[in-house]
Design a protein around this motif. Sequence first.
Motif, PDB file in Angstrom:
ATOM      1  N   LEU A  91       0.808  -1.219   0.000  1.00  0.00           N
ATOM      2  CA  LEU A  91       0.000   0.000   0.000  1.00  0.00           C
ATOM      3  C   LEU A  91       0.841   1.268   0.000  1.00  0.00           C
ATOM      4  CD1 LEU A  91      -2.748  -1.359   2.310  1.00  0.00           C
ATOM      5  CD2 LEU A  91      -3.249  -0.081   0.232  1.00  0.00           C
ATOM      6  N   ARG A  92       2.123   1.120  -0.108  1.00  0.00           N
ATOM      7  CA  ARG A  92       2.973   2.301  -0.238  1.00  0.00           C
ATOM      8  C   ARG A  92       2.598   3.108  -1.475  1.00  0.00           C
ATOM      9  NH1 ARG A  92       8.240   3.496  -2.234  1.00  0.00           N
ATOM     10  NH2 ARG A  92       9.341   5.009  -0.938  1.00  0.00           N
ATOM     11  N   TRP A  93       1.966   2.426  -2.489  1.00  0.00           N
ATOM     12  CA  TRP A  93       1.524   3.172  -3.669  1.00  0.00           C
ATOM     13  C   TRP A  93       0.451   4.207  -3.336  1.00  0.00           C
ATOM     14  CZ3 TRP A  93      -3.524   2.143  -3.591  1.00  0.00           C
ATOM     15  CH2 TRP A  93      -3.986   0.857  -3.296  1.00  0.00           C
ATOM     16  N   SER A  94      -0.170   4.107  -2.150  1.00  0.00           N
ATOM     17  CA  SER A  94      -1.204   5.079  -1.799  1.00  0.00           C
ATOM     18  C   SER A  94      -0.612   6.439  -1.446  1.00  0.00           C
ATOM     19  CB  SER A  94      -2.056   4.553  -0.634  1.00  0.00           C
ATOM     20  OG  SER A  94      -1.303   4.478   0.568  1.00  0.00           O
ATOM     21  N   TRP A  95       0.706   6.475  -1.205  1.00  0.00           N
ATOM     22  CA  TRP A  95       1.329   7.781  -0.944  1.00  0.00           C
ATOM     23  C   TRP A  95       2.593   8.019  -1.762  1.00  0.00           C
ATOM     24  CZ3 TRP A  95       2.087   3.800   2.650  1.00  0.00           C
ATOM     25  CH2 TRP A  95       3.379   3.568   3.106  1.00  0.00           C
ATOM     26  N   HIS A 125      -0.828   7.215  10.757  1.00  0.00           N
ATOM     27  CA  HIS A 125       0.140   6.785  11.773  1.00  0.00           C
ATOM     28  C   HIS A 125       0.986   5.633  11.227  1.00  0.00           C
ATOM     29  CE1 HIS A 125       1.061   6.783  16.236  1.00  0.00           C
ATOM     30  NE2 HIS A 125       1.713   5.718  15.819  1.00  0.00           N
ATOM     31  N   LEU A 126       0.345   4.678  10.568  1.00  0.00           N
ATOM     32  CA  LEU A 126       1.090   3.555  10.004  1.00  0.00           C
ATOM     33  C   LEU A 126       2.008   4.006   8.874  1.00  0.00           C
ATOM     34  CD1 LEU A 126      -0.748   1.748  11.730  1.00  0.00           C
ATOM     35  CD2 LEU A 126      -1.023   0.261   9.749  1.00  0.00           C
ATOM     36  N   LYS A 127       1.496   4.829   7.981  1.00  0.00           N
ATOM     37  CA  LYS A 127       2.314   5.291   6.856  1.00  0.00           C
ATOM     38  C   LYS A 127       3.554   6.035   7.346  1.00  0.00           C
ATOM     39  CE  LYS A 127      -1.692   5.921   3.782  1.00  0.00           C
ATOM     40  NZ  LYS A 127      -2.536   6.925   3.103  1.00  0.00           N
ATOM     41  N   THR A 128       3.355   6.898   8.338  1.00  0.00           N
ATOM     42  CA  THR A 128       4.485   7.683   8.843  1.00  0.00           C
ATOM     43  C   THR A 128       5.481   6.806   9.573  1.00  0.00           C
ATOM     44  OG1 THR A 128       2.948   9.533   9.102  1.00  0.00           O
ATOM     45  CG2 THR A 128       5.094   9.740  10.163  1.00  0.00           C
ATOM     46  N   ALA A 133      -1.918  -6.870   5.246  1.00  0.00           N
ATOM     47  CA  ALA A 133      -1.712  -5.776   4.296  1.00  0.00           C
ATOM     48  C   ALA A 133      -0.307  -5.223   4.516  1.00  0.00           C
ATOM     49  CB  ALA A 133      -2.751  -4.680   4.505  1.00  0.00           C
ATOM     50  N   LYS A 134       0.427  -5.050   3.429  1.00  0.00           N
ATOM     51  CA  LYS A 134       1.757  -4.448   3.521  1.00  0.00           C
ATOM     52  C   LYS A 134       1.618  -2.936   3.439  1.00  0.00           C
ATOM     53  CE  LYS A 134       4.179  -8.358   1.374  1.00  0.00           C
ATOM     54  NZ  LYS A 134       5.024  -8.787   0.221  1.00  0.00           N
ATOM     55  N   VAL A 135       2.256  -2.261   4.368  1.00  0.00           N
ATOM     56  CA  VAL A 135       2.227  -0.800   4.397  1.00  0.00           C
ATOM     57  C   VAL A 135       3.680  -0.334   4.434  1.00  0.00           C
ATOM     58  CG1 VAL A 135       1.288   1.247   5.522  1.00  0.00           C
ATOM     59  CG2 VAL A 135       0.089  -0.945   5.723  1.00  0.00           C
ATOM     60  N   GLY A 136       4.332  -0.378   3.267  1.00  0.00           N
ATOM     61  CA  GLY A 136       5.748  -0.032   3.227  1.00  0.00           C
ATOM     62  C   GLY A 136       6.563  -1.004   4.049  1.00  0.00           C
ATOM     63  N   ARG A 137       7.282  -0.501   5.034  1.00  0.00           N
ATOM     64  CA  ARG A 137       8.115  -1.345   5.889  1.00  0.00           C
ATOM     65  C   ARG A 137       7.302  -2.127   6.911  1.00  0.00           C
ATOM     66  NH1 ARG A 137      11.036   3.527   5.315  1.00  0.00           N
ATOM     67  NH2 ARG A 137      13.110   3.233   4.405  1.00  0.00           N
TER      68      ARG A 137
END
Length: 841
Positions: free
Chosen positions: A26-30, A133-136, A209-213
């Motif tokens: 989901l890193r593609w979302s940002w 919070h997760l993305k950051t 779900a993968k959220v970047g790292r």
Amino acid sequence: MAVSPYLFLPPIPERLEGLAELATDLRWSWSHSADALWERIDPETWTITRNPWLILQTVSTSRLENLAQDGAFRNSVETHVKAHRESLAAKTVWFRQAHDHAPLSVAYFSMEFGLSEALPIYSGGLGILAGDHLKTSSDLGVPLVGVGLLYQQGYFRQALDANGGQIEFYPYNDPSQLPILPVRDREGEWLRIEVALPGRVLRLRAWEAKVGRLKLYLLDSNDPMNRPADQAITSELYGGGPEMRLQQEMALGIGGWRLLHTLGIGVDVCHLNEGHAALAILERVKAVMAETGESFPVAFAAVRAGNVFTTHTPVPAGFDRFTPPLATAYLGRYADELGLGMEGLLALGRRDPSDPKEPLNMAYLAIRGSNAVNGVSRLHGEVSRRIFQSLFPRWPRAQVPVRHVTNGIHAPSWDSAEADALWSAACGKERWLGDLDTIEDDLKRVSDETLWEFRAKGRRKLIEDVRRRLARRLTSATPTDETWQKPEQLLEPDVITIGFARRFAAYKRPDLLLRDPERLVRLLNNRDRPVQFIVAGKAHPLDREGKSLINAYSRFIRRHGVSHRLIFLVDYDMVLAEQLVQGVDLWLNTPRRPWEACGTSGMKVLVNGGLNLSELDGWWAEAYCPEAGWALGDGREHGEDPAWDAHEAEQLYRLLEEEVIPCFYDRDETGIPRAWVARMRKSMAELTPRFSSNRMVREYVDRFYLPAAQNYRERMADKAHMAVKMCTWQESIEKNWHRLRFGPWAVERRNDRYHFSLPVYLDGLEPGDVAVQIYADDPSGDGPEIYAMACGRRQAETQNAYLYELSIPAERSADDDTPRIMPFLDGAVVPLEAPYILWYR
């Protein structure tokens, strides 16, 4: 046998296999660098869904085979896959640099996560905050894992009938088309977690779900092995009644912790994003009991040290509460397994533990089971201390143990492509990945001309997006108003554009703008300085008043023929929110103070050059300055006073007429509104970094996570020796506190100093069990002055009495000073772990 994680996908040509890796993160979302790839594969699906995983699910094999023959496309895929891997493997992340070798593992529990519209398991601000919070945390390299629920339907989708009434739809979330994958064990079997319900076992399927790292784990009950009614437990976000809510919270808290334990994920810190996940505390205690063989009180003392509770609720009625019969039916057996008994469990979630009629309050349970508690803005911290005052009787409100971390937004998720380019040129591409020290100075060097051109582009793009959105609606509806059939005539690219979008609820006062219809019409239709509004928002399906407020906008638009200047956009979601915050010139927010705990929608316009006109509530109460925006209200609370609502409506019109609109349209000889741009510069440079989730997450790490992790490890060390000591101390305090008393209080002035002396009768306690202090309120409002008294000689021929003394400068009257006694143990968090206090008077 190894099981491919991509079983849901149709065959992908070998030379394009990297697409699956990109689509499941989901890193593609940002991080939008690969957007062109997905648009190339399927432009229509990409435009409507922004879901790469869905594109791979639905694209034809022949289409992929053709693309695989295109050398330029293959090279682009390889380049993006390589860049993606290098970015995730980078060692120059903030956490590694700032806290080298600091051991930390955080589990972040939330009922909802707003990561992308492609994963619709959120309803509003709480979920968006959790997603940011997760993305950051991924960006900064914070070792964190998310835990939530996967809903079959999620929150509702919205439409309006011919009369402007809200209609709710609940489309099914097909897991195979969401960017998630099943969690499998070592044998390749789909992992399931079991939670006992009355007379049966609930089976929860695990997804990842993968959220970047990072990873976000989601549980759902839609397992054919469950009863049909139990399959529906995770059907709707915030759906059903109290029983379903309790079932969901058991799935999240108990099931979520069991999932982490099953996966072998060690956790130092459990962060509860609201009280919905409070039962994770008890399941964590149960795990520690099994690990150490200790009793519930000892395990609870150990676990509490590693828990953080964030409350978002500004009113007591907002907390989840369950009646004793309902709680007992579902948790009675569980309480016995803990060795706690149901009365003991209920006591943890009651204001008065001895009141048999009081319900189980999940916020109270979360507070009593946590090492740290925080609100989500400075003002909300004050409000929360008032709300929770009853749990800490006789403690000064300023010392009720609720701090605050003001929310922030994940700027890369909410900035436009134009904003990203402007910020990159001014501050560099890595601007949100560090400590933000130079951002303010860098941005202030951008010219007025550049800022104004950037703002104009954002407004024009928003209007184009709105027109396209309305055109799509017209293909499936027959509007009665002819102007709706000509989207190209709606809105104008050079008119000040004001956005108002949020949940429609009475306390948010979305009708404040409609209080004087004729005055609003004059603003909209002003020939020389017109105004246009874009409004969006949903009302809870059971909120009749909220629905009537939506209907009021439809009636106003039809009655006054202003559909070209005032647009209500249906189905407010993350995609629409992104378009709005990137394009509006001004964001409007009108809640009743102090009912907006924080509010992050207005923060999202900062990075895009938008300004705020908002009530002095939530985050704006600490952000506002006249050079960066406009404020409603007087900074005080007025409740549901119709007269005050009318006053603020008048204030809103006056601000628009006399300040906001003239500021936008007053131009110099080059056509630039210098005063408006000056506010843009101030807002962007100073407020954007202050209210970014970069600052927020770093604050959580430094002030909450690292101290909590250290405290937890200390209490678990040496067979939980510190936790055992803590329990012994707590038992002694509880047993002997009522026997404490003061002797005669003596004050003597010696030159320019006061000398205080005070005998204290400790009875069954020892001097090391308590702290004796002098307390004085500070009339300036900066907080109390507190001085520790030194324990001196033991009083002869007394029952364990000691003389406490203190000498301080005589800077004010000694009558302001009051002695008090509070529990003390090195490492204890008072009053969270011992809410006792004794005052001399």
